[in-house]
Design a protein around this motif. Structure first.
Motif, PDB file in Angstrom:
ATOM      1  N   ARG A  92       7.078 -29.605  -5.480  1.00  0.00           N
ATOM      2  CA  ARG A  92       7.792 -28.412  -5.031  1.00  0.00           C
ATOM      3  C   ARG A  92       7.366 -28.017  -3.623  1.00  0.00           C
ATOM      4  O   ARG A  92       8.201 -27.582  -2.808  1.00  0.00           O
ATOM      5  CB  ARG A  92       7.566 -27.263  -6.021  1.00  0.00           C
ATOM      6  CG  ARG A  92       8.256 -27.511  -7.362  1.00  0.00           C
ATOM      7  CD  ARG A  92       7.744 -26.603  -8.468  1.00  0.00           C
ATOM      8  NE  ARG A  92       8.038 -25.186  -8.236  1.00  0.00           N
ATOM      9  CZ  ARG A  92       7.762 -24.229  -9.117  1.00  0.00           C
ATOM     10  NH1 ARG A  92       7.207 -24.546 -10.290  1.00  0.00           N
ATOM     11  NH2 ARG A  92       8.064 -22.968  -8.844  1.00  0.00           N
ATOM     12  N   LEU A  93       6.087 -28.182  -3.314  1.00  0.00           N
ATOM     13  CA  LEU A  93       5.628 -27.934  -1.952  1.00  0.00           C
ATOM     14  C   LEU A  93       6.276 -28.908  -0.979  1.00  0.00           C
ATOM     15  O   LEU A  93       6.706 -28.536   0.125  1.00  0.00           O
ATOM     16  CB  LEU A  93       4.103 -28.061  -1.885  1.00  0.00           C
ATOM     17  CG  LEU A  93       3.294 -26.901  -2.449  1.00  0.00           C
ATOM     18  CD1 LEU A  93       1.828 -27.289  -2.585  1.00  0.00           C
ATOM     19  CD2 LEU A  93       3.430 -25.664  -1.565  1.00  0.00           C
ATOM     20  N   ASP A  94       6.353 -30.177  -1.380  1.00  0.00           N
ATOM     21  CA  ASP A  94       6.993 -31.178  -0.525  1.00  0.00           C
ATOM     22  C   ASP A  94       8.452 -30.828  -0.257  1.00  0.00           C
ATOM     23  O   ASP A  94       8.996 -31.131   0.811  1.00  0.00           O
ATOM     24  CB  ASP A  94       6.923 -32.558  -1.183  1.00  0.00           C
ATOM     25  CG  ASP A  94       5.525 -33.163  -1.116  1.00  0.00           C
ATOM     26  OD1 ASP A  94       4.718 -32.689  -0.303  1.00  0.00           O
ATOM     27  OD2 ASP A  94       5.248 -34.107  -1.887  1.00  0.00           O
ATOM     28  N   ALA A  95       9.094 -30.203  -1.231  1.00  0.00           N
ATOM     29  CA  ALA A  95      10.510 -29.847  -1.088  1.00  0.00           C
ATOM     30  C   ALA A  95      10.712 -28.599  -0.230  1.00  0.00           C
ATOM     31  O   ALA A  95      11.855 -28.187   0.005  1.00  0.00           O
ATOM     32  CB  ALA A  95      11.138 -29.633  -2.465  1.00  0.00           C
ATOM     33  N   GLY A  96       9.605 -27.994   0.224  1.00  0.00           N
ATOM     34  CA  GLY A  96       9.713 -26.850   1.120  1.00  0.00           C
ATOM     35  C   GLY A  96       9.522 -25.493   0.473  1.00  0.00           C
ATOM     36  O   GLY A  96       9.592 -24.460   1.156  1.00  0.00           O
ATOM     37  N   GLU A  97       9.273 -25.460  -0.846  1.00  0.00           N
ATOM     38  CA  GLU A  97       9.051 -24.188  -1.511  1.00  0.00           C
ATOM     39  C   GLU A  97       7.717 -23.587  -1.065  1.00  0.00           C
ATOM     40  O   GLU A  97       6.737 -24.305  -0.849  1.00  0.00           O
ATOM     41  CB  GLU A  97       9.053 -24.394  -3.033  1.00  0.00           C
ATOM     42  CG  GLU A  97       8.990 -23.089  -3.830  1.00  0.00           C
ATOM     43  CD  GLU A  97       9.090 -23.326  -5.326  1.00  0.00           C
ATOM     44  OE1 GLU A  97       8.750 -22.400  -6.090  1.00  0.00           O
ATOM     45  OE2 GLU A  97       9.507 -24.433  -5.732  1.00  0.00           O
ATOM     46  N   ARG A  98       7.667 -22.279  -0.930  1.00  0.00           N
ATOM     47  CA  ARG A  98       6.456 -21.599  -0.473  1.00  0.00           C
ATOM     48  C   ARG A  98       5.783 -20.862  -1.634  1.00  0.00           C
ATOM     49  O   ARG A  98       6.410 -20.597  -2.655  1.00  0.00           O
ATOM     50  CB  ARG A  98       6.789 -20.612   0.650  1.00  0.00           C
ATOM     51  CG  ARG A  98       7.399 -21.281   1.883  1.00  0.00           C
ATOM     52  CD  ARG A  98       7.841 -20.275   2.915  1.00  0.00           C
ATOM     53  NE  ARG A  98       6.728 -19.517   3.462  1.00  0.00           N
ATOM     54  CZ  ARG A  98       5.958 -19.934   4.459  1.00  0.00           C
ATOM     55  NH1 ARG A  98       6.176 -21.106   5.016  1.00  0.00           N
ATOM     56  NH2 ARG A  98       4.976 -19.170   4.911  1.00  0.00           N
TER      57      ARG A  98
END
Length: 536
Positions: free
Chosen positions: A84-90
């Protein structure tokens, strides 16, 4: 580098190291209070993240509630949140975003990818880093008087891996760029730390030679390896490199390019010394060398005494701080020992007895509940976004500093068990017993298991006859039978054969290390591994 720049760094490093050492010493008498404060800081900072919401961290008030809210996981099981971090979620795992991701091979070889946040550096890693650095300053104060007093072999530039992600270790962080100039570290401001651009494409082994060649111009007092496989490789590499190094001293070159004035006198002296001894030792290059910083437990505990002799007659070992990519564990506080005191003011620790299964709902112990001589799985949590993460390290409690345990790393628990009868600590304990019983020192070993039995591939210190190897195998078999009831039962019913011992030259292990480094792996990633089935 500018004299004032080094002086500023030295003053900052001295101050931070002293402060963190004092904090560690002041925390050991109150482990319960400090661990409660760490948990409170984790929940307060990260309770409203995605992970915090999924596990209702805002309702956690104590360790029992934390245990109920969060199951034990290892680094692989954190992958959904990392994706999820890789997908840009903060705000997934932590309130502040990762600055970068650590990449580590781990002692078992399993690739790890661990997020590093600014709060993790501030609250966890840097206190650990500076407290450990204080021990180096106590042993070799000269490292703060000149930048070339220490050769740091754990430092190397970033190298990208096959997956396209940079393989970053803690020694590769740009601390100055993060506003932490003092954390640049001992030995990392010497001239050889930044090689000329002409060598930008050199492989890791060639860069190691170039740094060694440069350092040969200086009075090195301390070698920082951290990883003992690097320390073990250095004397061996010198046996291959010394003719080239001596020739470059005479020519005044670095990697074949003009760099200094020729030093014919030193080149002749080293050449005569190598001819007389057959090799050059690190202490021959640096006559005042007196400290090696390296982990000294696990497999290295079997060969450290012989390795120190390879470095030179007056060299001492200072154990490196104990930790993993997941987080800090312990800082050595007693010279000459491989254990250390838990960093209880920075990381929340839980432990599971090593003879119990490590599962999501394992019952855990807090640091003050541990017992001397017992072994435990390590589970840690910290503000950087890891919660009840099983590192798969196994430690043994060696004593207490105040009311805080002192622990020593004794092995790994593989994610997918290779052998149900023998653990790494049990294997190493039996090998040490066989060494003591036969008076036979070991340079390195690896272990293979199959349904038919076990095989130890052992590099002995010096040539051994077939009778010597057979005697060692009998002593090893006896140690295994005496120490492990499951093995004793398997042997009594004939379900496994006696342990086999195959002797190999120490060069087999060094060649494997060299092969991997020449293939492009950073030296800090290439570690001793007890379970290395393809070797030999």
């Amino acid at each position: 580098m500018a004299v004032q720049q080094f002086a500023n760094w030295a003053a900052g490093y001295r101050s931070r190291s002293s402060d963190e050492w004092t904090k560690l010493a002041g925390s050991v008498s109150e482990p319960i209070e400090h661990q409660s404060a760490v948990l409170e800081s984790i929940v307060s900072a990260n309770g409203r993240t995605a992970f915090g919401a999924e596990h209702d961290l805002t309702s956690v008030r104590d360790i029992n509630a934390f245990r109920k809210a969060v199951p034990i996981r290892d680094h692989v099981e954190f992958r959904p949140w990392l994706d999820r971090l890789d997908a840009g979620e903060r705000r997934v795992l932590s309130a502040d975003e990762p600055l970068l991701y650590l990449s580590s091979s781990g002692t078992t070889g399993d690739e790890k990818r661990i997020p590093v946040t600014r709060s993790y550096l501030r609250d966890c890693f840097l206190p650990f880093y500076f407290a450990a650095g204080s021990r180096v300053l106590q042993e070799v104060p000269e490292v703060l008087r000149r930048p070339d007093a220490a050769l740091n072999l754990s430092q190397d530039p970033r190298i990208d891996g096959d997956d396209g992600r940079p393989h970053i270790g803690l020694g590769q962080l740009d601390y100055a760029g993060l506003g932490e100039e003092a954390a640049t570290g001992v030995g990392n401001l010497a001239g050889w730390s930044s090689l000329p651009s002409a060598f930008a494409g050199a492989d890791p082994l060639e860069r190691a030679y170039l740094r060694l060649r440069w350092a040969a111009q200086h009075d090195v007092r301390c070698v920082i390896a951290v990883n003992p496989a690097i320390a073990a490789a250095l004397p061996h590499l010198l046996t291959h490199w010394w003719p080239r190094l001596v020739a470059e001293l005479a020519a005044g070159t670095l990697g074949g390019l003009p760099h200094w004035d020729p030093d014919f006198g030193r080149a002749r002296a080293l050449d005569r010394l190598a001819d007389r001894r057959g090799v050059l030792r690190p202490a021959d290059l640096w006559p005042r060398l007196d400290l090696l910083v390296s982990w000294s437990s696990y497999v290295a505990g079997l060969y450290m005494e012989s390795l120190v002799a390879d470095f030179g007659p007056n060299v001492r070992v200072l154990s490196a701080p104990i930790g993993s990519a997941e987080g800090p564990l312990a800082v050595p506080t007693v010279p000459g020992r491989g254990d250390g005191t838990l960093m209880i003011g920075s990381v929340l620790y839980e432990f599971v007895p090593a003879d119990e299964s490590l599962v999501a709902d394992s019952a855990t112990l807090q640091p003050h509940e541990l017992a001397i001589g017992h072994r435990y799985h390590v589970v840690l949590s910290h503000i950087g976004g890891l919660y009840r993460c099983a590192t798969r390290d196994i430690v043994e409690v060696t004593g207490f500093d105040g009311r805080t345990p002192q622990v020593q790393f004794v092995g790994r628990h593989p994610r997918h068990s290779i052998d149900h009868e023998l653990s790494e600590p049990e294997i190493l304990q039996a090998v040490a017993a066989a060494c003591a019983a036969t008076g036979t020192p070991v340079r390195n070993l690896t272990w293979r298991s199959s349904p038919a039995g076990h095989e130890a591939i052992v590099a002995f210190d010096g040539l051994r006859s077939a009778d010597d190897v057979a005697t060692f195998a009998m002593a090893l078999e006896m140690a295994l039978v005496e120490s492990r009831s499951a093995y004793r039962l398997a042997r009594s019913v004939g379900s496994t054969d006696p342990v086999r011992v195959r002797a190999v030259l120490p060069e087999v292990f060094i060649d494997e290390w060299r092969r991997r480094v020449e293939a492009g792996e950073r030296m800090p990633r290439v570690k001793d591994r007890l379970l290395l089935p393809h070797l030999g």
